[in-house]
Design an enzyme around this catalytic site. Structure first.
Site, PDB file in Angstrom:
ATOM      1  N   ASN A  84       0.830  -1.208   0.000  1.00 43.60           N
ATOM      2  CA  ASN A  84       0.000   0.000   0.000  1.00 43.60           C
ATOM      3  C   ASN A  84       0.861   1.252   0.000  1.00 43.60           C
ATOM      4  O   ASN A  84       1.919   1.294   0.620  1.00 43.60           O
ATOM      5  CB  ASN A  84      -0.920   0.004   1.224  1.00 43.60           C
ATOM      6  CG  ASN A  84      -1.889  -1.163   1.203  1.00 43.60           C
ATOM      7  OD1 ASN A  84      -2.055  -1.791   0.155  1.00 43.60           O
ATOM      8  ND2 ASN A  84      -2.496  -1.463   2.334  1.00 43.60           N
ATOM      9  N   HIS A 123       5.985  -0.649  -2.683  1.00 37.92           N
ATOM     10  CA  HIS A 123       5.472   0.016  -3.885  1.00 37.92           C
ATOM     11  C   HIS A 123       5.505   1.545  -3.785  1.00 37.92           C
ATOM     12  O   HIS A 123       4.853   2.222  -4.573  1.00 37.92           O
ATOM     13  CB  HIS A 123       4.047  -0.456  -4.200  1.00 37.92           C
ATOM     14  CG  HIS A 123       3.988  -1.870  -4.710  1.00 37.92           C
ATOM     15  ND1 HIS A 123       2.822  -2.579  -4.829  1.00 37.92           N
ATOM     16  CD2 HIS A 123       4.975  -2.702  -5.130  1.00 37.92           C
ATOM     17  CE1 HIS A 123       3.081  -3.797  -5.303  1.00 37.92           C
ATOM     18  NE2 HIS A 123       4.385  -3.895  -5.483  1.00 37.92           N
ATOM     19  N   CYS A 177      12.739  13.237  -7.078  1.00 35.44           N
ATOM     20  CA  CYS A 177      13.344  13.924  -8.224  1.00 35.44           C
ATOM     21  C   CYS A 177      13.948  12.865  -9.133  1.00 35.44           C
ATOM     22  O   CYS A 177      14.765  12.052  -8.679  1.00 35.44           O
ATOM     23  CB  CYS A 177      14.421  14.904  -7.742  1.00 35.44           C
ATOM     24  SG  CYS A 177      15.376  15.579  -9.112  1.00 35.44           S
TER      25      CYS A 177
END
Ligand code: OAD
Length: 235
Positions: free
Chosen positions: A90, A107, A115
């Site tokens: 999640n 994830h 960046c």
């Protein structure tokens, strides 16, 4: 006892966050290729940024709060210390808000941006737009959601594998197991004779590789299971 827990969208469903593969889930409303791949981002950055802006605004709604399942896992972390690893697919922060201190977000995280030039990661609570300038290189257009898209490598895999492979128990909560490598953790457990338990709203799959399956809502099943662990009834 050494436990690796893997959580998925199902643990946050009762907190008001949509899952991916339900009939009213995110992947029925959006095409994965368009909003969750590097190619989709290159083709239409504004669409992808807005998709995650919408998710971020949703997560920051005052009514979205950790539920009893998140809270129980925070209690378990306190009790087991280094013999416990909480891996989540999640991108929300509900585990942290429930008190978990060492969550592994394989994830990525919705409330962070990265960046693409320096790979520096920044907290981000507002909408991200293409014109936003990065604090490190001062350029616009370099920031992206700190999310692992399809085709990209999940984060902290080495650490996760080390913990999983030396665990005695593997527990998957509220995940369909459709996305790899997370979906393959149960196969690793099976090969290494690590006891595996699945907690899910759905009934057991015909081809399930889990040793044990419990069907129900995470907010009920997880606190019950944690209680068993703490009382020495889960062995
Ligand atoms: P899915 O939407 O694929 O699966 C959610 C699972 O949670 C299903 O098996 C449901 O039955 C179960 N579920 C729903 N409500 C529940 C509840 N209240 N209690 C217990 N279980 C419940 O979501 P994930 O498995 O997390 O990746 O999806 C894995 C990855 O696919 C996500 O991290 C995301 C997605 O594409 C990326 O975006 C990279």
């Amino acid at each position: 006892m050494k436990i690796t827990v893997l959580t998925g969208a199902g643990i946050s469903a009762e907190s008001g966050i949509q899952t991916f593969r339900a009939s009213d889930g995110l992947w029925h409303e959006h095409r994965i290729e368009e909003v969750a791949t590097p190619e989709g981002f290159a083709a239409n950055p504004a669409l992808v940024l807005e998709f995650y802006n919408e998710r971020r605004r949703g997560l920051l709604r005052p009514e979205v709060l950790p539920n009893d399942a998140h809270k129980a896992l925070a209690t378990l972390e306190q009790a087991l210390g280094d013999d416990f690893m909480l891996v989540t697919q999640n991108i929300d922060n509900l585990h942290e808000r429930a008190g978990s201190q060492r969550v592994v977000h394989m994830h990525g995280e919705l409330l962070k941006v990265r960046c693409s030039r320096s790979e520096k990661i920044y907290p981000w609570l507002s909408n991200l737009i293409g014109d936003d300038r990065c604090a490190c290189c001062g350029l616009s257009g370099t920031l992206r959601p700190h999310i692992v898209w399809f085709g990209e490598t999940p984060l902290r895999m080495h650490e996760i594998e080390q913990h999983l492979m030396t665990s005695t128990h593997f527990v998957a909560i509220g995940t369909s197991g459709k996305v790899y490598p997370a979906g393959g953790f149960v196969e690793v457990a099976r090969k290494l004779s690590i006891y595996s338990l699945q907690l899910n709203l759905d009934a057991i799959d015909s081809g399930s590789k889990f040793d044990e399956h419990r069907q129900g809502k995470a907010s009920q099943l997880v606190p019950q299971w944690v209680e068993e662990v703490l009382n020495g009834q889960f062995v």
